[in-house]
Design a protein around this motif. Structure first.
Motif, PDB file in Angstrom:
ATOM      1  N   GLU A  98      45.956  35.214  38.123  1.00 27.40           N
ATOM      2  CA  GLU A  98      46.093  36.599  37.642  1.00 27.40           C
ATOM      3  C   GLU A  98      45.820  37.615  38.754  1.00 27.40           C
ATOM      4  OE1 GLU A  98      43.814  34.453  36.917  1.00 27.40           O
ATOM      5  OE2 GLU A  98      41.845  35.403  37.027  1.00 27.40           O
ATOM      6  N   TRP A  99      45.412  37.077  39.953  1.00 30.59           N
ATOM      7  CA  TRP A  99      45.166  37.929  41.131  1.00 30.59           C
ATOM      8  C   TRP A  99      46.331  37.891  42.114  1.00 30.59           C
ATOM      9  CZ3 TRP A  99      41.063  40.790  43.550  1.00 30.59           C
ATOM     10  CH2 TRP A  99      40.046  41.151  42.666  1.00 30.59           C
TER      11      TRP A  99
ATOM     12  N   ASP B 296      36.345  44.641  32.227  1.00 30.60           N
ATOM     13  CA  ASP B 296      36.326  43.885  33.473  1.00 30.60           C
ATOM     14  C   ASP B 296      36.797  44.776  34.614  1.00 30.60           C
ATOM     15  OD1 ASP B 296      37.605  40.570  34.382  1.00 30.60           O
ATOM     16  OD2 ASP B 296      35.796  41.652  34.944  1.00 30.60           O
TER      17      ASP B 296
ATOM     18  N   TRP C 181      33.698  46.610  39.306  1.00 30.20           N
ATOM     19  CA  TRP C 181      33.433  46.830  40.752  1.00 30.20           C
ATOM     20  C   TRP C 181      34.378  47.893  41.319  1.00 30.20           C
ATOM     21  CZ3 TRP C 181      35.519  42.409  38.620  1.00 30.20           C
ATOM     22  CH2 TRP C 181      36.852  42.164  38.924  1.00 30.20           C
TER      23      TRP C 181
ATOM     24  N   HIS D 216      44.158  34.531  28.993  1.00 32.24           N
ATOM     25  CA  HIS D 216      44.677  35.367  30.080  1.00 32.24           C
ATOM     26  C   HIS D 216      46.188  35.222  30.108  1.00 32.24           C
ATOM     27  CE1 HIS D 216      40.601  35.924  31.545  1.00 32.24           C
ATOM     28  NE2 HIS D 216      41.051  36.706  32.493  1.00 32.24           N
TER      29      HIS D 216
ATOM     30  N   ASN E 170      32.058  32.714  30.476  1.00 32.10           N
ATOM     31  CA  ASN E 170      33.503  32.527  30.413  1.00 32.10           C
ATOM     32  C   ASN E 170      33.913  31.572  31.521  1.00 32.10           C
ATOM     33  OD1 ASN E 170      34.889  34.696  32.567  1.00 32.10           O
ATOM     34  ND2 ASN E 170      32.881  35.333  31.848  1.00 32.10           N
TER      35      ASN E 170
ATOM     36  N   PHE F  31      42.278  31.515  35.648  1.00 31.16           N
ATOM     37  CA  PHE F  31      42.349  32.095  34.297  1.00 31.16           C
ATOM     38  C   PHE F  31      43.820  32.282  33.912  1.00 31.16           C
ATOM     39  CE2 PHE F  31      38.006  32.971  33.063  1.00 31.16           C
ATOM     40  CZ  PHE F  31      37.311  33.072  34.255  1.00 31.16           C
TER      41      PHE F  31
ATOM     42  N   ARG G 258      30.137  44.563  31.428  1.00 34.16           N
ATOM     43  CA  ARG G 258      31.046  45.056  32.465  1.00 34.16           C
ATOM     44  C   ARG G 258      31.643  46.423  32.114  1.00 34.16           C
ATOM     45  NH1 ARG G 258      33.945  39.394  34.598  1.00 34.16           N
ATOM     46  NH2 ARG G 258      32.091  38.109  34.273  1.00 34.16           N
TER      47      ARG G 258
ATOM     48  N   GLU H 279      30.105  34.013  34.758  1.00 22.63           N
ATOM     49  CA  GLU H 279      31.510  33.589  34.822  1.00 22.63           C
ATOM     50  C   GLU H 279      31.617  32.309  35.645  1.00 22.63           C
ATOM     51  OE1 GLU H 279      34.131  36.778  35.874  1.00 22.63           O
ATOM     52  OE2 GLU H 279      35.291  35.431  37.160  1.00 22.63           O
TER      53      GLU H 279
ATOM     54  N   HIS I 156      45.247  43.486  32.061  1.00 23.56           N
ATOM     55  CA  HIS I 156      44.448  42.934  33.166  1.00 23.56           C
ATOM     56  C   HIS I 156      44.600  43.856  34.379  1.00 23.56           C
ATOM     57  CE1 HIS I 156      42.716  39.853  35.874  1.00 23.56           C
ATOM     58  NE2 HIS I 156      42.102  39.469  34.773  1.00 23.56           N
ATOM     59  N   HIS I 157      44.093  43.461  35.538  1.00 25.33           N
ATOM     60  CA  HIS I 157      44.111  44.336  36.729  1.00 25.33           C
ATOM     61  C   HIS I 157      45.530  44.771  37.093  1.00 25.33           C
ATOM     62  CE1 HIS I 157      40.189  42.639  36.772  1.00 25.33           C
ATOM     63  NE2 HIS I 157      40.351  41.733  37.700  1.00 25.33           N
TER      64      HIS I 157
ATOM     65  N   PHE J 134      39.259  32.347  25.242  1.00 28.82           N
ATOM     66  CA  PHE J 134      39.652  33.427  26.149  1.00 28.82           C
ATOM     67  C   PHE J 134      41.130  33.182  26.463  1.00 28.82           C
ATOM     68  CE2 PHE J 134      38.686  37.026  28.385  1.00 28.82           C
ATOM     69  CZ  PHE J 134      37.913  36.968  29.529  1.00 28.82           C
TER      70      PHE J 134
ATOM     71  N   PHE K  50      35.895  42.876  25.965  1.00 29.63           N
ATOM     72  CA  PHE K  50      35.478  42.294  27.243  1.00 29.63           C
ATOM     73  C   PHE K  50      36.039  43.208  28.347  1.00 29.63           C
ATOM     74  CE2 PHE K  50      34.109  38.277  29.384  1.00 29.63           C
ATOM     75  CZ  PHE K  50      34.407  38.641  30.683  1.00 29.63           C
TER      76      PHE K  50
ATOM     77  N   TYR L 266      40.267  41.890  25.867  1.00 28.89           N
ATOM     78  CA  TYR L 266      39.833  42.065  27.260  1.00 28.89           C
ATOM     79  C   TYR L 266      40.552  43.330  27.749  1.00 28.89           C
ATOM     80  CZ  TYR L 266      40.147  41.272  32.371  1.00 28.89           C
ATOM     81  OH  TYR L 266      40.100  41.401  33.732  1.00 28.89           O
TER      82      TYR L 266
HETATM   83  O1  FHN Z   1      39.001  39.542  38.306  1.00 30.02           O
HETATM   84  C1  FHN Z   1      38.756  39.012  37.013  1.00 30.02           C
HETATM   85  C2  FHN Z   1      39.405  37.666  36.844  1.00 30.02           C
HETATM   86  O2  FHN Z   1      40.774  37.766  37.067  1.00 30.02           O
HETATM   87  C3  FHN Z   1      39.138  37.144  35.435  1.00 30.02           C
HETATM   88  O3  FHN Z   1      39.724  38.013  34.466  1.00 30.02           O
HETATM   89  C4  FHN Z   1      37.620  37.054  35.228  1.00 30.02           C
HETATM   90  C5  FHN Z   1      37.309  36.638  33.809  1.00 30.02           C
HETATM   91  O4  FHN Z   1      35.934  36.850  33.570  1.00 30.02           O
HETATM   92  N1  FHN Z   1      36.997  38.350  35.491  1.00 30.02           N
HETATM   93  C6  FHN Z   1      37.249  38.937  36.779  1.00 30.02           C
HETATM   94  C7  FHN Z   1      36.530  38.202  37.889  1.00 30.02           C
HETATM   95  O5  FHN Z   1      35.135  38.331  37.688  1.00 30.02           O
END
Ligand code: FHN
Length: 446
Positions: free
Chosen positions: A73-74, A213, A216, A52, A288, A295, A244, A273, A121-122, A50, A211, A165
């Motif tokens: 990453e948050w 993500d 939610w 990130h 993961n 990550f 997901r 996770e 990513h987010h 994986f 993948f 991802y």
């Molecule tokens: O919010 C994401 C997190 O940053 C990361 O990417 C993980 C990896 O499975 N997935 C989310 C948290 O469940």
């Protein structure tokens, strides 16, 4: 539309997992056959990398000189950084140490058979040359490379499968870096998302795994997930898609409860996770897990798991029919952190001797023993011994006659002394364990 259809229509658009709508993902016999076909390589591979990597890697866990807690990453959310300020990181993203060949070789030498990297990513920044926005690696950074294209080509060259991802949750399109990703014009964002998925599944060769993500996200629901799955399948029928893409029960956000929610019906597989279940789930699944506590790269996170712990995680997971997606978080300069490289090299050393008990193997007949775990292949049961006994190993619950036993590390396959006692087997072992992390005894059966 009759009453049931109306209830169903409303139900499948609710912002949470709903049992009624789960039949959006129930498979026909033909779909089940297609699922079994595409999962074949994945159930053989067992072990993937994986990755990130994004603007958060430049931030490296700090903002205005202050270390920001939790996942690297948050950082945009955890430090509540407005997009206008956060997006300036793109101008600093110049990973001159990035070398696709090196990254893929590190994965391959560790015994990994596939790579899954964050296309977006987010944070909403795309690592590939998307035409849907200028907020991407080619148009917005001094580096200017399409790193997804470079990695895809390198994986193809080295015989490693390439996966992506993709986060539905997108703080570049949201009203703020809020947890639920609330966005003013969701329909417009959804069209953007579908445009990117079309780009990724059309322009980068065979994508082995998607993948998804951020399910939610409040405005995401089971119906959208089912639609998106149809779109993915129309572009690459054999791509393996995680659960997901749909809408997992919100309980998954509570680690202690997550293990009880591994029975969704969305996508092709479940995604525990940072843990693995202690039972054998009845769906395909992939754990993961990070090597430290994040990550995405954080310069101050040096809480590294040992290679012994990671090797035993791999064994635990495969001993229950799972895949292990082990994470690396490259730096903003494009280097995989040295502690990660060292652990992957040590895992590779173990795999070069014992890989036959992992790649292509599945859950063994003997579960959760004090001495260790078991995996199996036709005609072979592999005993992964964590706690080396003095003299004789007693193995209970044998389900087939054992003709011979030997150490997998012994190229001469010199038979070990065995004695059948009812449905148990006593195996006389040498005094010294061949490997500190896990020593493997092969029982030839049938
Ligand atoms: O919010 C994401 C997190 O940053 C990361 O990417 C993980 C990896 O499975 N997935 C989310 C948290 O469940």
């Amino acid at each position: 539309m009759d009453a049931r259809s109306i209830i169903y229509e409303i139900n499948s658009r609710l912002p949470f997992y709903n049992v009624l709508a789960k039949d959006l993902y129930e498979k026909t016999a033909e779909e089940t056959a297609a699922h079994e076909r595409r999962m074949k390589w994945w159930r053989e591979a067992r072990f993937g990398m994986f990755i990130h990597w994004g603007l958060y890697s430049v931030a490296a866990g700090k903002w205005n000189g202050i270390s920001i807690p939790h996942y690297g990453e948050w950082i945009m959310h955890n430090a509540q950084i407005p997009d206008k300020k956060y997006s300036r990181l793109a101008g600093k993203f110049n990973p001159l140490k990035f070398n696709a060949g090196e990254w893929v070789s590190i994965a391959k030498n560790a015994g990994m058979k596939y790579i899954v990297i964050t296309a977006k990513h987010h944070e909403g920044f795309s690592l590939y040359h998307t035409k849907m926005s200028k907020y991407n690696m080619v148009d917005a950074t001094p580096f200017g490379h399409d790193v997804i294209a470079e990695l895809a080509r390198e994986c193809s060259k080295q015989g490693i499968r390439f996966g992506l991802y993709y986060s539905q949750l997108d703080w570049h399109h949201a009203i703020s870096p809020n947890f639920f990703g609330l966005t003013i014009n969701f329909d417009k964002y959804y069209e953007f998302m579908k445009g990117q998925i079309k780009e990724l599944l059309s322009g980068y060769g065979d994508i082995c795994e998607l993948f998804f993500d951020g399910d939610w996200m409040l405005q995401w629901n089971m119906k959208l997930g089912a639609e998106l799955e149809q779109l993915c399948r129309s572009l690459q029928p054999d791509v393996i898609i995680n659960n997901r893409i749909g809408k997992r029960p919100i309980l998954v956000m509570i680690p202690a409860a997550a293990r009880y929610t591994m029975q969704t019906t969305c996508g092709d597989y479940e995604t525990p996770e940072q843990f693995f279940p202690d039972i054998i789930p009845n769906r395909d699944w992939e754990s993961n897990i990070t090597m430290n506590d994040t990550f995405g790269y954080k310069e101050n996170d040096n809480n590294w798991k040992t290679s012994t712990a990671l090797i035993r995680n791999l064994i635990e997971i495969v001993s229950r029919n799972g895949n292990f997606l082990l994470n690396v978080g490259p730096t903003g300069e494009g280097a995989i952190p040295e502690p990660s490289v060292k652990r992957l090299s040590e895992i590779g050393d173990w795999m070069r001797i014992n890989g036959d008990s992992i790649n292509g193997a599945k859950a063994g007949p003997i579960q959760n023993q004090r001495w260790g775990r078991s995996t199996r292949k036709p005609g072979k049961v592999f005993l992964h011994i964590f706690n080396w006994p003095r003299g004789v190993l007693r193995v209970d619950g044998i389900d087939e006659y054992v003709k011979k036993a030997y150490l997998l590390s012994d190229r001469s396959r010199k038979p070990l002394k065995i004695e059948h006692v009812g449905d148990s087997l006593n195996i006389t072992l040498p005094e010294k364990a061949p490997d500190r992390a896990a020593s493997v005894v092969v029982m030839m059966t049938g």
